[in-house]
Motif scaffolding. Structure first.
Motif, PDB file in Angstrom:
ATOM      1  N   GLN A   9       0.818  -1.208   0.000  1.00 36.20           N
ATOM      2  CA  GLN A   9       0.000   0.000   0.000  1.00 36.20           C
ATOM      3  C   GLN A   9       0.856   1.264   0.000  1.00 36.20           C
ATOM      4  O   GLN A   9       0.444   2.304  -0.494  1.00 36.20           O
ATOM      5  CB  GLN A   9      -0.923   0.008   1.226  1.00 36.20           C
ATOM      6  CG  GLN A   9      -1.985  -1.090   1.206  1.00 36.20           C
ATOM      7  CD  GLN A   9      -2.983  -0.924   0.068  1.00 36.20           C
ATOM      8  OE1 GLN A   9      -3.114   0.167  -0.474  1.00 36.20           O
ATOM      9  NE2 GLN A   9      -3.658  -1.987  -0.311  1.00 36.20           N
ATOM     10  N   GLN A  10       2.069   1.175   0.560  1.00 37.92           N
ATOM     11  CA  GLN A  10       2.948   2.337   0.652  1.00 37.92           C
ATOM     12  C   GLN A  10       4.017   2.342  -0.447  1.00 37.92           C
ATOM     13  O   GLN A  10       4.894   3.196  -0.455  1.00 37.92           O
ATOM     14  CB  GLN A  10       3.629   2.344   2.030  1.00 37.92           C
ATOM     15  CG  GLN A  10       2.631   2.334   3.177  1.00 37.92           C
ATOM     16  CD  GLN A  10       3.273   1.952   4.498  1.00 37.92           C
ATOM     17  OE1 GLN A  10       4.476   1.734   4.569  1.00 37.92           O
ATOM     18  NE2 GLN A  10       2.471   1.854   5.543  1.00 37.92           N
ATOM     19  N   SER A  11       3.935   1.381  -1.351  1.00 40.52           N
ATOM     20  CA  SER A  11       4.984   1.224  -2.356  1.00 40.52           C
ATOM     21  C   SER A  11       4.901   2.302  -3.438  1.00 40.52           C
ATOM     22  O   SER A  11       3.853   2.919  -3.645  1.00 40.52           O
ATOM     23  CB  SER A  11       4.866  -0.153  -3.021  1.00 40.52           C
ATOM     24  OG  SER A  11       3.685  -0.212  -3.814  1.00 40.52           O
ATOM     25  N   PRO A  12       5.998   2.537  -4.160  1.00 41.75           N
ATOM     26  CA  PRO A  12       5.965   3.476  -5.291  1.00 41.75           C
ATOM     27  C   PRO A  12       4.933   3.089  -6.343  1.00 41.75           C
ATOM     28  O   PRO A  12       4.308   3.952  -6.953  1.00 41.75           O
ATOM     29  CB  PRO A  12       7.392   3.398  -5.846  1.00 41.75           C
ATOM     30  CG  PRO A  12       8.220   2.980  -4.679  1.00 41.75           C
ATOM     31  CD  PRO A  12       7.355   2.053  -3.876  1.00 41.75           C
ATOM     32  N   TYR A  13       4.739   1.777  -6.560  1.00 42.69           N
ATOM     33  CA  TYR A  13       3.758   1.319  -7.550  1.00 42.69           C
ATOM     34  C   TYR A  13       2.366   1.832  -7.187  1.00 42.69           C
ATOM     35  O   TYR A  13       1.634   2.340  -8.028  1.00 42.69           O
ATOM     36  CB  TYR A  13       3.768  -0.207  -7.600  1.00 42.69           C
ATOM     37  CG  TYR A  13       2.819  -0.801  -8.615  1.00 42.69           C
ATOM     38  CD1 TYR A  13       3.148  -0.840  -9.966  1.00 42.69           C
ATOM     39  CD2 TYR A  13       1.592  -1.336  -8.229  1.00 42.69           C
ATOM     40  CE1 TYR A  13       2.285  -1.392 -10.898  1.00 42.69           C
ATOM     41  CE2 TYR A  13       0.720  -1.884  -9.149  1.00 42.69           C
ATOM     42  CZ  TYR A  13       1.075  -1.913 -10.490  1.00 42.69           C
ATOM     43  OH  TYR A  13       0.210  -2.458 -11.416  1.00 42.69           O
ATOM     44  N   MET A  14       1.995   1.709  -5.892  1.00 41.73           N
ATOM     45  CA  MET A  14       0.695   2.189  -5.457  1.00 41.73           C
ATOM     46  C   MET A  14       0.643   3.718  -5.476  1.00 41.73           C
ATOM     47  O   MET A  14      -0.380   4.314  -5.789  1.00 41.73           O
ATOM     48  CB  MET A  14       0.391   1.670  -4.057  1.00 41.73           C
ATOM     49  CG  MET A  14      -0.029   0.210  -4.033  1.00 41.73           C
ATOM     50  SD  MET A  14      -1.629  -0.027  -4.841  1.00 41.73           S
ATOM     51  CE  MET A  14      -2.706   0.801  -3.685  1.00 41.73           C
ATOM     52  N   THR A  15       1.735   4.344  -5.139  1.00 43.79           N
ATOM     53  CA  THR A  15       1.778   5.805  -5.136  1.00 43.79           C
ATOM     54  C   THR A  15       1.498   6.354  -6.529  1.00 43.79           C
ATOM     55  O   THR A  15       0.764   7.324  -6.699  1.00 43.79           O
ATOM     56  CB  THR A  15       3.154   6.302  -4.657  1.00 43.79           C
ATOM     57  OG1 THR A  15       3.387   5.794  -3.344  1.00 43.79           O
ATOM     58  CG2 THR A  15       3.219   7.806  -4.641  1.00 43.79           C
ATOM     59  N   LEU A  16       2.068   5.705  -7.539  1.00 38.68           N
ATOM     60  CA  LEU A  16       1.931   6.185  -8.908  1.00 38.68           C
ATOM     61  C   LEU A  16       0.618   5.768  -9.557  1.00 38.68           C
ATOM     62  O   LEU A  16       0.145   6.411 -10.486  1.00 38.68           O
ATOM     63  CB  LEU A  16       3.102   5.663  -9.753  1.00 38.68           C
ATOM     64  CG  LEU A  16       4.492   6.150  -9.346  1.00 38.68           C
ATOM     65  CD1 LEU A  16       5.567   5.373 -10.086  1.00 38.68           C
ATOM     66  CD2 LEU A  16       4.637   7.637  -9.618  1.00 38.68           C
ATOM     67  N   ASN A  17       0.001   4.672  -9.077  1.00 38.62           N
ATOM     68  CA  ASN A  17      -1.173   4.113  -9.746  1.00 38.62           C
ATOM     69  C   ASN A  17      -2.418   4.076  -8.868  1.00 38.62           C
ATOM     70  O   ASN A  17      -3.382   3.385  -9.186  1.00 38.62           O
ATOM     71  CB  ASN A  17      -0.863   2.686 -10.229  1.00 38.62           C
ATOM     72  CG  ASN A  17       0.190   2.661 -11.301  1.00 38.62           C
ATOM     73  OD1 ASN A  17      -0.066   2.935 -12.463  1.00 38.62           O
ATOM     74  ND2 ASN A  17       1.416   2.331 -10.912  1.00 38.62           N
ATOM     75  N   ARG A  18      -2.401   4.832  -7.762  1.00 41.33           N
ATOM     76  CA  ARG A  18      -3.483   4.715  -6.781  1.00 41.33           C
ATOM     77  C   ARG A  18      -4.858   5.004  -7.388  1.00 41.33           C
ATOM     78  O   ARG A  18      -5.807   4.257  -7.181  1.00 41.33           O
ATOM     79  CB  ARG A  18      -3.210   5.667  -5.614  1.00 41.33           C
ATOM     80  CG  ARG A  18      -4.068   5.415  -4.406  1.00 41.33           C
ATOM     81  CD  ARG A  18      -3.608   6.287  -3.248  1.00 41.33           C
ATOM     82  NE  ARG A  18      -2.237   6.006  -2.870  1.00 41.33           N
ATOM     83  CZ  ARG A  18      -1.878   5.079  -1.992  1.00 41.33           C
ATOM     84  NH1 ARG A  18      -2.802   4.338  -1.428  1.00 41.33           N
ATOM     85  NH2 ARG A  18      -0.619   4.896  -1.693  1.00 41.33           N
ATOM     86  N   ARG A  19      -4.986   6.084  -8.142  1.00 39.63           N
ATOM     87  CA  ARG A  19      -6.287   6.429  -8.695  1.00 39.63           C
ATOM     88  C   ARG A  19      -6.767   5.394  -9.703  1.00 39.63           C
ATOM     89  O   ARG A  19      -7.939   5.025  -9.728  1.00 39.63           O
ATOM     90  CB  ARG A  19      -6.209   7.809  -9.359  1.00 39.63           C
ATOM     91  CG  ARG A  19      -5.968   8.950  -8.373  1.00 39.63           C
ATOM     92  CD  ARG A  19      -6.035  10.295  -9.059  1.00 39.63           C
ATOM     93  NE  ARG A  19      -5.794  11.376  -8.121  1.00 39.63           N
ATOM     94  CZ  ARG A  19      -5.826  12.658  -8.447  1.00 39.63           C
ATOM     95  NH1 ARG A  19      -6.087  13.002  -9.696  1.00 39.63           N
ATOM     96  NH2 ARG A  19      -5.616  13.587  -7.541  1.00 39.63           N
TER      97      ARG A  19
END
Length: 505
Positions: free
Chosen positions: A161-171
């Motif tokens: 949940q805190q990963s860069p992948y989630m940060t960039l693709n959250r929406r």
């Protein structure tokens, strides 16, 4: 060199952009920069050409034992190395390498077009210099970055949940999750009156005495109570879901990780740490491009979000990947083929049994992979409807996981041992509920189509059994080396016949 991005932060159920801050962790990158670099110790004399290996130059010192090599490397700086042939060795050479003020010795191999390597199943390198450079980095990391690496190996699921992948693709991930949640809610709605009457009449027709009828009614009542209880639990659970959990367990799609050699500087999208080394530094998902350390990839949830740019074609691609990437419920190949067959092939004798021309099927496959939805499949382009039917069978046959998955297969086959039609329907309904959403939707679409084809069996000669005989090896994940498909054909025949009762909402 540190990658930066705008972090997304949750506030009162809405998403806001927070000030730009560093997402990637540079510590491992800095440590790699401090690692010693390769320094070949070159020989001073020449070696006869017939004794000089083609794969080495002046770093090769001929036949030499370990004591002599240690004498040459003694007092040399870390990273110094030479290649030699150990006395008596015939199928390998020896790398003597200086690290941490000690000389280490390794068996090394070389194969043309494969490169230099330590073991058959290990990394391959174009030059011995690259092999030594990668080894020095790994040695140095193990010595100076152990705490960081240990921390990486003990990551929790919350790291995703805190990963860069989630940060960039959250929406993007939240939108997909909400769509799937609504779809799942719709699919779980209780059956309407018409569907209930169909099931009731079907069950009643299969029961031969009042005691069996009573038992079945009690079973149905219990099933309804269990479903209501399940729906209530799901509602209660949904009300307590943390808004920060932007991608709940509704969505399941495994990543397709492959070992990858990255050019330039790259960071793990799970733990945000640097991918150290010079070759095979980590893995990359072929469907969505997710980059991770090999160990980190084992902790990544099965929530791959495929990228159309990374999917080379629809044939042979995972079904969930295709429908997610194309944002559809039924792959366009399946839908277009079914539409053409139903428009001009329902009365064709032997439809799906008679094969189309292989070269035309291959040409249509290539066109669908290249042009997608825009492919011309009209009668003017493919006058032989068996080519269209053959292309549909080919697409289903090339699925990495068949429509009836390995997980659902045992329950599906158990339906063949049921003594009544009603029990068969209930067991098959249980089996299809075990399918992933993409498989469930596509199987329902195909089976209902085959049911319509069989309704014209007086003309096209394709009864439910005949169609099941053709499609059983294609639709069902049969165990390897299984030659007797009588159970699979029987079960598929029953599924085609009673598809409306099995797949009813």
């Amino acid at each position: 060199m540190i990658k930066q991005t705008s972090a997304l932060k949750m506030s009162n159920g809405t998403e806001q952009n927070s000030p730009i801050h560093k997402v990637w962790k540079p510590e491992l990158y800095k440590i790699q920069l401090e690692a010693p670099t390769p320094k070949a110790l070159l020989r001073s004399d020449d070696i006869k050409d017939d004794l000089l290996p083609d794969c080495y130059g002046y770093e090769y010192h001929g036949v030499m034992d370990h004591k002599e090599s240690e004498t040459l490397l003694n007092e040399k700086c870390d990273g110094s190395y030479l290649v030699r042939q150990s006395p008596g060795a015939t199928d390998f050479y020896t790398l003597s390498l200086r690290f941490n003020s000690r000389t280490k010795h390794y068996k090394i191999y070389y194969k043309p077009n494969c490169g230099h390597f330590l073991k058959e199943d290990f990394k391959r390198f174009e030059t011995i210099h690259d092999l030594v450079a990668d080894g020095l980095v790994n040695f140095y990391m193990q010595m100076h970055a152990a705490p960081i690496i240990k921390s990486m190996m003990t990551q929790t699921k919350n790291s995703y949940q805190q990963s860069p992948y989630m940060t960039l693709n959250r929406r993007k991930l939240r939108a997909l999750s909400n769509d799937l949640r609504k779809s799942l809610k719709y699919d779980n709605q209780p059956p309407n009156d018409n569907a209930t009457s169909i099931t009731t009449s079907l069950t009643a027709a299969s029961i031969t005495n009042s005691s069996e009828t009573k038992t079945t009614e009690n079973t149905q009542k219990q099933n309804e109570e269990n479903m209501n209880h399940l729906n209530l639990n799901e509602k209660n659970q949904a009300s307590t879901v943390d808004d920060s959990d932007v991608l709940p367990v509704v969505y399941q799609k495994s990543h397709k990780f492959k070992i990858h050699t990255f050019k330039g500087l790259n960071w793990c999208e799970f733990c945000a740490n640097f991918l150290w080394g010079f070759t095979a530094q980590g893995v990359k998902c072929e469907d969505c491009g997710f980059i991770a350390h090999n160990k980190c990839s084992e902790l990544v949830p099965a929530k791959c979000l495929p990228d159309m740019k990374k999917i080379r074609g629809v044939f042979g691609s995972d079904l969930t990947t295709v429908v997610t990437a194309h944002k559809c419920t039924i792959p366009f190949v399946v839908r277009r083929c079914v539409e053409e067959v139903e428009a001009r092939g329902m009365l064709q004798e032997g439809i799906y049994r008679v094969s189309g021309f292989a070269d035309e099927i291959d040409a249509l496959k290539m066109a669908l992979d290249r042009h997608g939805e825009k492919t011309d499949m009209s009668e003017s382009a493919y006058s032989n409807i068996n080519v269209i039917a053959g292309t549909l069978k080919l697409y289903l046959r090339l699925l990495p996981v068949p429509l009836v998955t390995y997980h659902a297969y045992p329950t599906f086959i158990q339906s063949t041992s049921c003594t009544s039609i009603g029990e068969q329907v209930l067991k098959m309904r249980e089996a299809v509920k075990q399918l992933p959403p993409a498989h469930f939707n596509c199987l329902k679409f195909v089976i209902e189509h085959l049911n319509r084809v069989s309704s014209h069996h007086a003309v096209n000669k394709m009864t439910e059994h005949n169609i099941a005989t053709v499609f059983a090896p294609t639709l069902i994940a049969t165990p390897p080396h299984l030659t007797d498909l009588s159970q699979e054909i029987f079960a598929l025949t029953s599924l085609i016949t009673h598809c409306h009762a099995v797949f009813m909402n």
